[in-house]
Design an enzyme around this catalytic site. Structure first.
Site, PDB file in Angstrom:
ATOM      1  N   ARG A  18       0.751  -1.216   0.033  1.00 56.91           N
ATOM      2  CA  ARG A  18       0.079  -0.087  -0.070  1.00 56.91           C
ATOM      3  C   ARG A  18       0.927   1.284  -0.195  1.00 56.91           C
ATOM      4  O   ARG A  18       0.604   2.036  -0.796  1.00 56.91           O
ATOM      5  CB  ARG A  18      -1.182   0.081   1.263  1.00 56.91           C
ATOM      6  CG  ARG A  18      -1.948  -1.083   1.036  1.00 56.91           C
ATOM      7  CD  ARG A  18      -3.117  -1.393   2.296  1.00 56.91           C
ATOM      8  NE  ARG A  18      -2.109  -1.924   3.265  1.00 56.91           N
ATOM      9  CZ  ARG A  18      -2.674  -1.968   4.464  1.00 56.91           C
ATOM     10  NH1 ARG A  18      -3.716  -1.650   4.758  1.00 56.91           N
ATOM     11  NH2 ARG A  18      -1.774  -2.585   5.368  1.00 56.91           N
ATOM     12  N   ASN A  36      -6.224  -3.201   1.001  1.00 56.63           N
ATOM     13  CA  ASN A  36      -5.735  -4.471   1.159  1.00 56.63           C
ATOM     14  C   ASN A  36      -6.823  -5.380   1.455  1.00 56.63           C
ATOM     15  O   ASN A  36      -7.522  -5.317   2.346  1.00 56.63           O
ATOM     16  CB  ASN A  36      -4.673  -4.497   2.283  1.00 56.63           C
ATOM     17  CG  ASN A  36      -3.927  -5.880   2.541  1.00 56.63           C
ATOM     18  OD1 ASN A  36      -4.483  -6.705   1.777  1.00 56.63           O
ATOM     19  ND2 ASN A  36      -2.865  -5.896   3.316  1.00 56.63           N
TER      20      ASN A  36
END
Ligand SMILES: [Zn+2]
Ligand SMILES: [Zn+2]
Length: 742
Positions: A18, A36
């Site tokens: 991320r 995620n």
């Protein structure tokens, strides 16, 4: 303006995905979100440079493994003004979690830099490094689902965590001296040693010869300097076993042959395994290893690096802390309880080890032990739609799970022979199934009805309502190499065969779907006393050569008349004398014949000692005798040992005889494999089994087959030994299920 929803699947957790996406979004002026979902990262993005952004994020950060990238149009999308990271949600779990990663260069620099706020902090990590599998309780991988949840970040760490320009942006394991896990030094009995820097104090104690249990990533090590090796071995009751050592890279060439470029990369890379390297002088450092080689590794945690800055000794012995046959210890209280009398001190910390993970071991680029840094090992393969569990064999076991196109293998578990290891197997299966979300529909296990792992499989099958699928040990070995049609060469210790005898030197032609036909094997010989013949290889020698000559040799080696008479009668009457075709047992018997090993004190000792002697000897030509029995080619191992005994009587040196026996056995195995190639019409051979770890045996087989125009494949992703069996079990079951055979 261009936009889209990008979905990236693979190992995308715990690898800084991320923050990586965030950095790319900033670079290309992209707005949107990243989330995620467990094994996939979903990016909603828009911006002028969308295509460039898409191209870059598709590559993923350094430690990620990307299986697929897809893109679809965004629906009901209002373009946001910024790019942000959304909290994780559970989702597809095929990507699983990454393995633990050795401290990276940047973190090491921080630890050694007096101006860094991470200076001297032993648990420094970032998005590129640190513990992962060993601390994870559940997916998705976020701090609150790891054992770091006990350590709320301090304002400085939180600032680093939130800062998109920082290397620790969204690093779930971020911690510092102020907020992170802390070290403490205890006496072996558990009392705290106060007042000093624990690492500094531990280094001084180690240099003074003390034995210290050190809590690492996946468990405790027992550590000491070389001068204390004998005391350590006596205390552990392992007088002959080789001890792995840790040293700095610059010291390593003083002890062992310089690793190749690739080996250095592996030693210094994310895994940092133990590497078995030949000693520079085979006779040196016998207190560390009686063999011609030594297991070496480099410091792989901040704690190790700091310890080595203070230590005067060039190396530290680092052996896993466990009682023989039981799992490595992970808790401080257990160390005090079980090892308090062995160790003088304990250097521990307060971060819980959720999942135990031993050090991985590599030799010649092949995996000997699949564990820390490699495992959980995830392999993409198509075994159909069923979810499958493989519980492994009995010795050196691990477990594997298949779900949705991925085969995932656990770290090394051990010998499933006692309640603590059975419990560890069950715990690992629980972990693998919950992290992958797998609900086993088929459970593959060893053919042996009495194995404790077989019982675990039966219990789980009942719980899940799953179908059981027994897989013969050596066929599982070959299936772990390839699913194609091959002539498999399984050279191994022991495994239960179709005929209820103990196999271990098998030529198996076929594939998992059509089955493997046993076209050849080593001579079936007796194991007087069953397991006793494994522990005392002189019994095995008599099992293969039950002659007066053997009895007189044993007499000269200290056997008394009664013991000899019992051995002879037992063998003659076939009382407790299982039949075996094991390659390992023939090597054991050769070690006994040559007086190299009288008693096996650890797994594989006689054959490893034989290999060490053979490495110094020159092989002389010996007769290879192959007989046809029931349509199979049988290599007579008794004839090889008989010739070895004649050489011994004629005064030829032990090293040369060791080399001759090893070489002849190997060439004989290659010959029965070639016979299998000719009779089956199959073009390729595949080599597996624990004996293939022996360099000379492995290379001679591959070379001999090559000379006859046959290529012999191996699988460097899975261990040759029994650590490759659970995945072979799953592969076999998966292929049978795909064909509708189970
Ligand atoms: Zn790092
Ligand atoms: Zn902090």
């Amino acid at each position: 303006m261009k936009s889209g929803k990008i979905i990236i699947r693979g190992i995308v957790q715990g690898v800084g995905f991320r923050p990586f996406v965030y950095a790319q979004a900033t670079k290309f002026g992209i707005t949107g979100t990243v989330i995620n979902h467990g094994s996939e990262v979903e990016i909603d993005a828009s911006g002028e440079k969308f295509n460039e952004f898409y191209h870059e994020v598709s590559k993923g950060p350094k430690m990620s493994v990307i299986d697929s990238v897809s893109i679809e149009p965004l629906k009901d999308w209002t373009t946001p003004t910024t790019f942000s990271i959304l909290p994780s949600r559970d989702g597809a779990r095929t990507g699983f979690v990454p393995a633990d990663i050795a401290t990276c260069k940047n973190c090491l620099n921080d630890i050694m830099d007096p101006t860094s706020r991470y200076f001297g902090y032993w648990a420094t990590s970032c998005t590129d490094c640190g513990p992962r599998y060993s601390i994870i309780k559940a997916v998705p991988y976020d701090r609150e689902r790891t054992s770091m949840d006990k350590f709320p970040t301090c304002p400085d760490c939180l600032a680093d965590y939130k800062n998109a320009d920082n290397r620790r942006h969204h690093a779930q394991t971020i911690a510092c001296k102020t907020c992170g896990p802390k070290l403490s030094l205890l006496k072996g009995t558990g009392e705290v040693v106060s007042g000093r820097d624990p690492i500094d104090a531990a280094a001084k104690l180690l240099d003074a010869g003390k034995i210290i249990a050190i809590k690492g990533i996946g468990g405790f090590h027992i550590c000491c300097i070389e001068d204390s090796a004998e005391r350590l071995k006596t205390l552990l009751g392992r007088p002959n076993q080789s001890l792995a050592v840790m040293m700095k890279p610059e010291t390593l060439p003083d002890f062992v042959v310089e690793p190749t470029k690739g080996e250095w990369e592996l030693l210094k890379g994310p895994v940092h395994p133990i590497m078995i390297q030949d000693k520079i002088d085979p006779e040196s450092h016998k207190n560390l290893s009686q063999l011609h080689n030594l297991g070496v590794m480099l410091p792989y945690t901040g704690l190790h690096h700091l310890l080595f800055t203070k230590l005067r000794s060039p190396l530290l012995i680092m052996t896993s802390a466990n009682a023989p046959g039981t799992p490595m210890i992970t808790e401080t209280k257990t160390i005090i309880e079980k090892m308090g009398r062995v160790v003088d001190y304990i250097l521990t910390h307060d971060r819980e080890i959720v999942n135990r993970c031993d050090d991985s071991v590599v030799r010649d680029g092949y995996l000997i032990r699949l564990s820390r840094g490699f495992a959980p090992l995830r392999t993409k393969m198509d075994l159909g739609n069923k979810q499958i569990l493989g519980v492994g064999p009995e010795l050196n076991a691990n477990a594997s799970v298949y779900k949705g196109g991925f085969l995932i293998t656990s770290p090394h578990i051990g010998n499933i022979r006692n309640p603590p290891t059975v419990a560890y197997l069950e715990e690992t299966i629980e972990k693998l199934t919950s992290l992958t979300g797998a609900v086993p529909e088929i459970i593959a296990h060893d053919l042996h009805p009495q194995f404790l792992s077989t019982r675990v499989a039966q219990e789980l099958a009942e719980r899940y309502g799953a179908v059981l699928c027994p897989v013969q040990h050596h066929r599982a070995h070959i299936a772990s190499v390839t699913t194609e049609e091959v002539v498999g060469i399984a050279i191994d210790g022991v495994g239960y065969g179709d005929d209820a005898t103990i196999w271990g030197g098998e030529i198996l032609a076929g594939s998992p779907s059509e089955g493997y036909k046993r076209t050849g094997h080593l001579e079936p010989v007796l194991m007087p006393g069953g397991d006793l013949a494994t522990k005392f290889p002189e019994r095995m020698l008599y099992g293969i050569l039950p002659t007066e000559d053997t009895l007189s040799l044993l007499q000269s080696r200290g056997w008394n008349d009664t013991a000899l008479r019992v051995l002879a009668q037992q063998t003659e009457k076939r009382f407790n004398t299982p039949v075996t075709t094991s390659t390992g047992r023939v090597l054991d018997a050769a070690a006994a014949l040559l007086g190299i090993c009288k008693e096996r004190t650890y797994d594989g000792e006689p054959s490893m000692m034989l290999e060490a002697y053979a490495a110094r000897g020159v092989a002389q030509p010996m007769e290879i005798t192959i007989e046809s029995r029931d349509g199979r080619d049988v290599l007579l191992t008794s004839s090889i040992l008989r010739e070895g005994m004649e050489m011994l009587n004629s005064g030829i040196c032990v090293e040369d005889i060791a080399a001759s026996i090893q070489n002849t056995l190997t060439k004989g195995i290659a010959q029965i494999a070639l016979a299998g190639i000719h009779s089956s019409g199959i073009k390729t051979a595949a080599l597996s089994g624990g004996v293939a770890i022996n360099r000379s045996i492995r290379e001679t087989i591959i070379e001999t087959l090559k000379e006859s125009g046959v290529s012999c494949i191996t699988n460097p992703r899975y261990p040759f030994g029994d650590g490759g069996v659970s995945c072979g079990q799953v592969i076999t079951a998966g292929i049978l299920a795909k064909e509708g055979l189970i």
